[in-house]
Design a protein around this motif. Sequence first.
Motif, short mmCIF file in Angstrom:
data_model
loop_
_atom_site.label_atom_id
_atom_site.label_comp_id
_atom_site.label_asym_id
_atom_site.label_seq_id
_atom_site.Cartn_x
_atom_site.Cartn_y
_atom_site.Cartn_z
N UNK A 1 39.51 41.28 54.75
CA UNK A 1 39.89 40.86 53.40
C UNK A 1 38.75 41.06 52.41
N UNK A 2 37.52 40.78 52.83
CA UNK A 2 36.38 41.01 51.96
C UNK A 2 36.24 42.50 51.63
N UNK A 3 36.41 43.34 52.63
CA UNK A 3 36.35 44.79 52.41
C UNK A 3 37.45 45.24 51.46
N UNK A 4 38.66 44.74 51.64
CA UNK A 4 39.76 45.13 50.76
C UNK A 4 39.54 44.65 49.33
N UNK B 1 39.51 47.67 46.69
CA UNK B 1 40.66 47.75 45.79
C UNK B 1 40.39 46.95 44.52
N UNK B 2 40.60 47.57 43.36
CA UNK B 2 40.43 46.80 42.12
C UNK B 2 41.56 45.80 41.95
N UNK B 3 41.25 44.73 41.24
CA UNK B 3 42.24 43.70 41.01
C UNK B 3 43.20 44.14 39.93
N UNK B 4 44.47 43.93 40.18
CA UNK B 4 45.47 44.30 39.19
C UNK B 4 45.85 43.06 38.40
N UNK B 5 45.74 43.17 37.08
CA UNK B 5 46.02 42.04 36.20
C UNK B 5 47.51 42.04 35.87
N UNK B 6 48.21 41.04 36.32
CA UNK B 6 49.64 40.95 36.01
C UNK B 6 49.89 40.01 34.84
#
Length: 96
Positions: free
Chosen positions: A67-70, A74-79
């Motif tokens: 999970x730390x690697x992901x 992966x960038x965070x998607x702002x919803x």
Amino acid sequence: MFRMAFHDPRMMAWQNRLARLPRWAWIAIALGVVLPIFIVLAGFVLLAVVSGLVVLAAVMVILSIRNLFLRLVQPRQDDGRRNVRIVVRSARVIDP
């Protein structure tokens, strides 16, 4: 205790010796046989619990690293839902 019919003099001698044992000796023999069996079984149960906990901890560490690697890759998607607040201006209680 009990009697069995043997035609061998050696077996009859052993049966006579065992028949003269007092009750506390039979209890001691039974404890000497049963107690080690219970200790071994308790050891197996303890070994199973400890190995299960070790496997559980290993899975948790692996999932945490994944999970730390992901999160890093992966960038965070702002919803748009993170900064939303629900504001209640008035409330009515309806009594049935």
